[in-house]
Design an enzyme around this catalytic site. Structure first.
Site, PDB file in Angstrom:
ATOM      1  N   GLU A  80     -10.834 -11.503  -6.661  1.00 13.86           N
ATOM      2  CA  GLU A  80      -9.102 -11.349  -6.037  1.00 13.86           C
ATOM      3  C   GLU A  80      -8.952 -12.517  -5.233  1.00 13.86           C
ATOM      4  O   GLU A  80      -7.636 -12.417  -5.003  1.00 13.86           O
ATOM      5  CB  GLU A  80      -9.289 -10.060  -5.216  1.00 13.86           C
ATOM      6  CG  GLU A  80     -10.055  -9.695  -4.219  1.00 13.86           C
ATOM      7  CD  GLU A  80     -10.197  -8.545  -3.567  1.00 13.86           C
ATOM      8  OE1 GLU A  80      -8.897  -7.650  -3.908  1.00 13.86           O
ATOM      9  OE2 GLU A  80     -10.907  -7.912  -2.749  1.00 13.86           O
ATOM     10  N   ASN A  98      -4.316  -7.249  -7.741  1.00 17.34           N
ATOM     11  CA  ASN A  98      -3.029  -7.298  -6.727  1.00 17.34           C
ATOM     12  C   ASN A  98      -3.124  -8.531  -5.854  1.00 17.34           C
ATOM     13  O   ASN A  98      -2.031  -9.136  -5.666  1.00 17.34           O
ATOM     14  CB  ASN A  98      -3.179  -5.852  -6.075  1.00 17.34           C
ATOM     15  CG  ASN A  98      -3.150  -4.752  -6.874  1.00 17.34           C
ATOM     16  OD1 ASN A  98      -2.768  -4.827  -7.912  1.00 17.34           O
ATOM     17  ND2 ASN A  98      -3.761  -3.793  -6.092  1.00 17.34           N
ATOM     18  N   ASP A  99      -4.651  -8.695  -5.435  1.00 18.12           N
ATOM     19  CA  ASP A  99      -4.653  -9.860  -4.388  1.00 18.12           C
ATOM     20  C   ASP A  99      -4.777 -11.199  -5.273  1.00 18.12           C
ATOM     21  O   ASP A  99      -4.396 -12.146  -4.756  1.00 18.12           O
ATOM     22  CB  ASP A  99      -5.662  -9.623  -3.565  1.00 18.12           C
ATOM     23  CG  ASP A  99      -5.454  -8.749  -2.436  1.00 18.12           C
ATOM     24  OD1 ASP A  99      -4.456  -9.058  -1.827  1.00 18.12           O
ATOM     25  OD2 ASP A  99      -6.254  -7.816  -2.193  1.00 18.12           O
ATOM     26  N   ARG A 151       2.358  -9.957  -1.204  1.00 21.88           N
ATOM     27  CA  ARG A 151       2.527  -8.589  -2.236  1.00 21.88           C
ATOM     28  C   ARG A 151       3.459  -7.830  -1.413  1.00 21.88           C
ATOM     29  O   ARG A 151       3.774  -6.729  -2.206  1.00 21.88           O
ATOM     30  CB  ARG A 151       1.173  -8.317  -2.756  1.00 21.88           C
ATOM     31  CG  ARG A 151       0.322  -7.673  -1.549  1.00 21.88           C
ATOM     32  CD  ARG A 151      -1.200  -7.552  -1.692  1.00 21.88           C
ATOM     33  NE  ARG A 151      -1.489  -5.851  -2.141  1.00 21.88           N
ATOM     34  CZ  ARG A 151      -2.381  -5.318  -2.447  1.00 21.88           C
ATOM     35  NH1 ARG A 151      -3.624  -6.260  -2.385  1.00 21.88           N
ATOM     36  NH2 ARG A 151      -2.797  -4.356  -2.867  1.00 21.88           N
ATOM     37  N   HIS A 163       0.833  -1.448  -0.147  1.00 21.32           N
ATOM     38  CA  HIS A 163      -0.024  -0.081   0.075  1.00 21.32           C
ATOM     39  C   HIS A 163       0.811   1.271   0.060  1.00 21.32           C
ATOM     40  O   HIS A 163       0.272   2.276  -0.426  1.00 21.32           O
ATOM     41  CB  HIS A 163      -1.203  -0.071   1.098  1.00 21.32           C
ATOM     42  CG  HIS A 163      -2.062  -0.828   0.503  1.00 21.32           C
ATOM     43  ND1 HIS A 163      -2.173  -2.360   0.776  1.00 21.32           N
ATOM     44  CD2 HIS A 163      -3.147  -0.786  -0.230  1.00 21.32           C
ATOM     45  CE1 HIS A 163      -3.167  -2.855   0.085  1.00 21.32           C
ATOM     46  NE2 HIS A 163      -3.763  -1.966  -0.504  1.00 21.32           N
ATOM     47  N   ARG A 215     -16.044   0.624  -2.486  1.00 18.62           N
ATOM     48  CA  ARG A 215     -15.855  -0.459  -1.903  1.00 18.62           C
ATOM     49  C   ARG A 215     -15.790  -0.531  -0.677  1.00 18.62           C
ATOM     50  O   ARG A 215     -15.408   0.271   0.135  1.00 18.62           O
ATOM     51  CB  ARG A 215     -14.410  -1.123  -2.187  1.00 18.62           C
ATOM     52  CG  ARG A 215     -14.099  -2.576  -1.858  1.00 18.62           C
ATOM     53  CD  ARG A 215     -12.883  -2.922  -2.364  1.00 18.62           C
ATOM     54  NE  ARG A 215     -11.641  -2.145  -1.605  1.00 18.62           N
ATOM     55  CZ  ARG A 215     -10.382  -2.458  -1.868  1.00 18.62           C
ATOM     56  NH1 ARG A 215     -10.073  -3.354  -2.946  1.00 18.62           N
ATOM     57  NH2 ARG A 215      -9.423  -1.766  -1.190  1.00 18.62           N
ATOM     58  N   CYS A 273      -9.445  -3.362 -11.569  1.00 21.43           N
ATOM     59  CA  CYS A 273      -9.101  -2.180 -10.661  1.00 21.43           C
ATOM     60  C   CYS A 273      -7.835  -2.346  -9.910  1.00 21.43           C
ATOM     61  O   CYS A 273      -7.314  -1.502  -9.414  1.00 21.43           O
ATOM     62  CB  CYS A 273     -10.331  -1.742  -9.688  1.00 21.43           C
ATOM     63  SG  CYS A 273     -10.613  -3.199  -8.609  1.00 21.43           S
ATOM     64  N   ARG A 277     -11.520   2.881  -2.334  1.00 19.24           N
ATOM     65  CA  ARG A 277     -11.019   2.228  -1.097  1.00 19.24           C
ATOM     66  C   ARG A 277     -11.358   2.609   0.187  1.00 19.24           C
ATOM     67  O   ARG A 277     -10.555   3.567   0.805  1.00 19.24           O
ATOM     68  CB  ARG A 277      -9.310   2.352  -1.079  1.00 19.24           C
ATOM     69  CG  ARG A 277      -8.985   1.394  -2.232  1.00 19.24           C
ATOM     70  CD  ARG A 277      -7.525   1.042  -2.205  1.00 19.24           C
ATOM     71  NE  ARG A 277      -6.904   0.096  -3.017  1.00 19.24           N
ATOM     72  CZ  ARG A 277      -6.333   0.219  -4.284  1.00 19.24           C
ATOM     73  NH1 ARG A 277      -6.096   1.506  -4.626  1.00 19.24           N
ATOM     74  NH2 ARG A 277      -5.921  -0.741  -4.970  1.00 19.24           N
TER      75      ARG A 277
HETATM   76  C1  PEP Z   1      -6.296  -5.784  -5.698  1.00 24.17           C
HETATM   77  O1  PEP Z   1      -6.494  -6.313  -4.834  1.00 24.17           O
HETATM   78  O2  PEP Z   1      -6.356  -5.716  -6.768  1.00 24.17           O
HETATM   79  C2  PEP Z   1      -7.285  -4.347  -5.306  1.00 24.17           C
HETATM   80  C3  PEP Z   1      -7.562  -3.391  -6.143  1.00 24.17           C
HETATM   81  O3  PEP Z   1      -7.267  -4.326  -4.044  1.00 24.17           O
HETATM   82  P1  PEP Z   1      -6.433  -3.649  -2.851  1.00 24.17           P
HETATM   83  O4  PEP Z   1      -5.325  -3.426  -3.769  1.00 24.17           O
HETATM   84  O5  PEP Z   1      -6.882  -2.438  -2.170  1.00 24.17           O
HETATM   85  O6  PEP Z   1      -6.068  -4.884  -2.119  1.00 24.17           O
HETATM   86 MG    MG Z   2      -7.295  -6.350  -2.915  1.00 23.57          MG
END
Ligand code: PEP
Ligand code: MG
Length: 586
Positions: free
Chosen positions: A451, A474-475, A485, A209, A353, A522, A316
């Protein structure tokens, strides 16, 4: 002498400035800027905490039993001396007055400065006094916690483009860059739109993050630059190359000139892209592509509109809940925040979200260690469903805000069908609660984040209940490849082009298109211009990314011919090594 530290390139661009090193402390402390008007009170708070510790130690000294070992009294005396040492006291005062650091931040910064001096001492006895100093600082920090802050963490000084940052003293007009061991998402928010021109952290992965927030601020960042916070000293000149993932410390004039040249080149490129702001996002063969923005705070809506986003694809909301030391925002506060985001988007749709905390997004600093394996624990929708009152507070706030604009409601980390039924039941209950109150609320579309591989594999069943899905790559990558990650040690294995990842993404897009339901990406893949053509070829028509990435992605869309990309994408999809075929799509 110039030296380089290598890390991961996570946010493009080049920053040149003096380092502000956020020292790691044994006690978790918050870092924020105070207002100039709060300096006197903040200095007084630091002094009061120090004086309270002096009192405490003096009381301990006088109450020492007769038979207490002599070393104990000697040790307390050393601590008392350190507490009154001008280097500590004056240094703290200086960080507060000159840099507008909050008292805790000032103390740990000064502690780190002194620690370095101790490290350099020849005499082993004196070197060992460092431990005493740390204990003294710990005591003061604990005291500070008990003393109400003179300031609610002030919003960081807002810097309009080109204006001088307000927090610097006259002697340090140089741009500042932040160097830290680690930064929590809450700290990152505090630093958002602050004076910092770049970030370096010693830990973190590409989609940690810290990286995501740095990208959303569109400032150069390098994470996973191991030992950066030890090797770089306060006020060192550094260059952060966010394109290559390199930090250059103490650069020579020739290197500086080269990087200044590159900075100017980047600026020209941005100006050129800015001309695409009002150009509709349509491919050569006439296919419309929706480019949406990811935001973390309602105020980010302005940047989204400015970049030409046609809506917010991911708000978010968890960032509203972070760093509040247990006091979560209530319905009214949340309602206002969502309404501000909607109004900021000037009638364009906003996908909100529901709270996604846990793993690398703890609500507060220090709360991460609660679970042994937090990424697989009670996070995101699992946490919301475990706390139905909190969840419905958020749902009511979002439903009410939906009376002011078009809202899509998105649920993170859905993986089981029984979760779907529980979510829908909670939404109905929240609506019933609003009805009972006679409150006004709007209609919302409901969607699930894809995800977790399990969700991708049951997307057809999910879409029987949801209006849309949004792929959180990402997840999805983290869980498909079993790669943390946020862990720089396995960052080289974090591979968006892994055939398994591509297979899951393609399957979700195809199923949604087949069922005539909306599908968006996303995760960070949506903003990576190296992947735009592939995603278009796989049938994706909706991308959500940081506002700063929208124009570059639009440029790719304008140059794309989907008739040619489709057959190529199918070949990439079944390849053993998809990365080797990416050039062919150009
Ligand atoms: C993701 O996991 O791709 C996502 C958009 O959510 P975050 O990055 O907030 O976990
Ligand atoms: Mg995520």
């Amino acid at each position: 002498m110039t030296f380089a530290i290598h890390g991961l390139a996570v946010s493009r661009g080049i920053a040149i400035g003096r380092a502000v090193v956020v020292a790691a402390s044994r006690i978790e402390v918050r870092h924020y800027f105070i207002e100039a008007s709060q300096v006197t009170a903040e200095v007084a708070r630091a002094r009061a905490a120090r004086d309270a510790v002096i009192d405490e130690l003096q009381r301990l000294m006088s109450d020492l039993p007769e038979d207490a070992p002599g070393e104990l009294a000697a040790l307390l005396e050393v601590h008392l001396l350190l507490l009154q040492d001008e280097v500590l006291v004056g240094g703290v005062r200086q960080w507060i007055t000159e840099r507008l650091y909050n008292a805790e931040w000032a103390l740990v910064t000064q502690l780190e400065q002194i620690s370095r001096l101790f490290d350099e001492m020849e005499d082993p006895y004196l070197r060992e006094r460092k431990a005493d100093l740390e204990q003294v600082a710990d005591r003061i920090l604990r005291r500070m916690r008990g003393l109400a802050s003179s300031a609610v963490p002030a919003a960081p000084p807002q810097v309009e483009d080109g204006t001088q940052p307000p927090l610097l003293d006259a002697s340090s007009e140089a741009p500042l860059v932040l160097v830290a061991q680690d930064l929590s998402p809450a700290d990152m928010l505090q630093f958002k739109r602050s004076v910092f021109k770049g970030f370096v952290t010693a830990v973190g992965g590409k989609t940690s993050h810290t990286a995501i927030v740095a990208r959303s601020m569109d400032i150069p960042a390098v994470v996973g630059a191991r030992a950066a916070s030890q090797l770089i000293r306060q006020d060192d000149w550094i260059i952060i190359d966010g394109n290559a993932g390199i930090v250059l410390v103490d650069p020579s004039p020739i290197i500086l000139e080269e990087y200044r040249f590159r900075q100017r080149h980047d600026a020209l490129e941005r100006d050129r892209l800015a001309r695409l702001r009002h150009t509709p996002s349509v491919t050569i063969d006439g296919q419309k592509v929706e480019l949406l923005a990811n935001i973390e705070q309602p105020s980010d809506a302005a940047a989204a509109v400015h970049a030409g986003a046609v809506g917010v694809g991911l708000f978010r909301s968890e960032f509203l809940f972070m760093g509040r030391e247990g006091k979560l925002p209530g319905e009214e506060e949340q309602f206002e925040a969502y309404k501000v985001a909607l109004q900021g988007m000037q009638g364009l749709p906003v996908t909100i979200r529901t709270i996604d905390v846990g793993a690398d997004k703890p609500l507060d600093r220090g709360s991460k260690e609660l679970s042994l394996n937090p990424a697989l624990g009670l996070r995101a929708i699992r946490w919301s469903l475990a706390e139905p009152a909190m969840f419905r507070t958020q749902l009511r706030a979002i439903l009410r805000a939906a009376a002011f604009g078009k809202v899509n409601l998105l649920f993170p980390m859905v993986s089981h069908m029984h979760e779907v039924h529980s979510i829908l039941a909670q939404v109905r209950l929240a609506q019933a609660e609003l009805d009972a109150r006679g409150a006004t609320y709007g209609v919302v579309q409901l969607g699930a984040m894809i995800e977790i591989p399990a969700a991708a594999l049951i997307v057809r069943s999910l879409l029987k209940h949801f209006d849309f899905v949004s792929i959180g790559t990402n997840d999805l990558i983290q869980y498909t490849l079993a790669i943390d990650r946020t862990d720089e040690a396995v960052a080289h294995l974090y591979e968006p082009l892994h055939p398994a990842v591509l297979g899951l993404i393609a399957q979700v897009i195809e199923t949604a298109n087949d069922m005539h339901k909306q599908v968006c990406v996303c995760g960070e893949m949506a903003g990576d211009i190296a992947l735009t053509r592939l995603l278009l070829g796989l049938g994706l028509r909706s991308f959500s990314m940081h506002p700063a990435q929208i124009l570059s992605v639009k440029q790719e869309v304008l140059r794309a011919d989907i008739r040619k990309l489709q057959p190529w994408a199918q070949i990439v999809l079944i390849a053993d090594d998809p990365a080797s075929l990416m050039e062919a799509g150009k």
